[in-house]
Write a protein that holds these residues in place. Structure first.
Motif, PDB file in Angstrom:
ATOM      1  N   LEU A 141      12.036  47.044 -29.928  1.00  0.00           N
ATOM      2  CA  LEU A 141      11.252  45.716 -29.409  1.00  0.00           C
ATOM      3  C   LEU A 141      10.037  46.100 -29.790  1.00  0.00           C
ATOM      4  CD1 LEU A 141      12.690  44.661 -25.804  1.00  0.00           C
ATOM      5  CD2 LEU A 141      13.105  43.630 -27.832  1.00  0.00           C
ATOM      6  N   ARG A 142       9.150  44.844 -29.906  1.00  0.00           N
ATOM      7  CA  ARG A 142       7.817  44.818 -29.917  1.00  0.00           C
ATOM      8  C   ARG A 142       7.071  43.988 -29.003  1.00  0.00           C
ATOM      9  NH1 ARG A 142       3.951  42.220 -34.827  1.00  0.00           N
ATOM     10  NH2 ARG A 142       2.386  43.834 -34.986  1.00  0.00           N
ATOM     11  N   LEU A 143       6.442  44.619 -28.183  1.00  0.00           N
ATOM     12  CA  LEU A 143       5.503  43.962 -27.032  1.00  0.00           C
ATOM     13  C   LEU A 143       4.230  43.639 -27.514  1.00  0.00           C
ATOM     14  CD1 LEU A 143       6.529  45.785 -23.875  1.00  0.00           C
ATOM     15  CD2 LEU A 143       7.670  44.245 -24.976  1.00  0.00           C
ATOM     16  N   SER A 144       3.759  42.183 -27.044  1.00  0.00           N
ATOM     17  CA  SER A 144       2.456  41.842 -27.691  1.00  0.00           C
ATOM     18  C   SER A 144       1.703  41.375 -26.069  1.00  0.00           C
ATOM     19  CB  SER A 144       2.368  40.730 -28.714  1.00  0.00           C
ATOM     20  OG  SER A 144       3.033  40.865 -29.507  1.00  0.00           O
ATOM     21  N   CYS A 145       0.494  41.797 -26.349  1.00  0.00           N
ATOM     22  CA  CYS A 145      -0.613  41.311 -25.296  1.00  0.00           C
ATOM     23  C   CYS A 145      -1.671  40.466 -25.800  1.00  0.00           C
ATOM     24  CB  CYS A 145      -0.776  42.408 -24.390  1.00  0.00           C
ATOM     25  SG  CYS A 145      -2.051  42.260 -23.126  1.00  0.00           S
ATOM     26  N   ALA A 146      -1.888  39.456 -25.412  1.00  0.00           N
ATOM     27  CA  ALA A 146      -2.880  38.778 -26.014  1.00  0.00           C
ATOM     28  C   ALA A 146      -4.014  38.515 -24.793  1.00  0.00           C
ATOM     29  CB  ALA A 146      -2.426  37.264 -26.713  1.00  0.00           C
TER      30      ALA A 146
END
Length: 121
Positions: A18-23
């Motif tokens: 999985l690839r998590l993102s935080c913007a």
């Protein structure tokens, strides 16, 4: 107002990725260290990985060699690439950032709302 918004969580089988993102958004002048934490049911929140604005990283021993943290400063976004996931990686993953708001000389610490990662067959 500053917001950290995580995305990318979900259900994945053991061994998957999985690839998590935080913007980060809002009236931000600088973002310093950004970190990923996780909290499993009944356990304390723990640091997973962190990256400075200079690109230096560190990660928990339990995820070394499997998780990679990176950031795109132009997009005010940090990523957590998670490979070879295990059931024990199941947790809510939170983004945390030290940042400076425009017009202020102080550094503030912010948390995102979290994203659930479940590793199960």
């Amino acid at each position: 107002q500053v917001q950290l918004v995580e995305s990318g969580g979900g259900l994945v089988q053991p061994g998957g990725s999985l690839r998590l993102s935080c913007a980060a958004s809002g009236s931000i002048s600088s973002i310093y260290t950004i970190s990923w934490y996780r909290q499993a049911p009944g356990k304390q929140r723990e640091l997973v990985a962190a990256i400075t604005n200079g690109g230096s990283t560190n990660s928990a021993d339990s995820v070394k060699g499997r998780f990679t943290i990176s950031r795109d400063n132009a997009k005010n976004t940090v990523y957590l690439q998670m490979n070879s996931l295990k059931p024990e990686d199941t947790a809510v993953y939170y983004c945390n950032a030290d940042l400076r708001i425009r017009g202020s000389i102080k550094t503030y610490n912010y948390w995102g709302q979290g994203t659930q990662v479940t590793v199960s067959s």
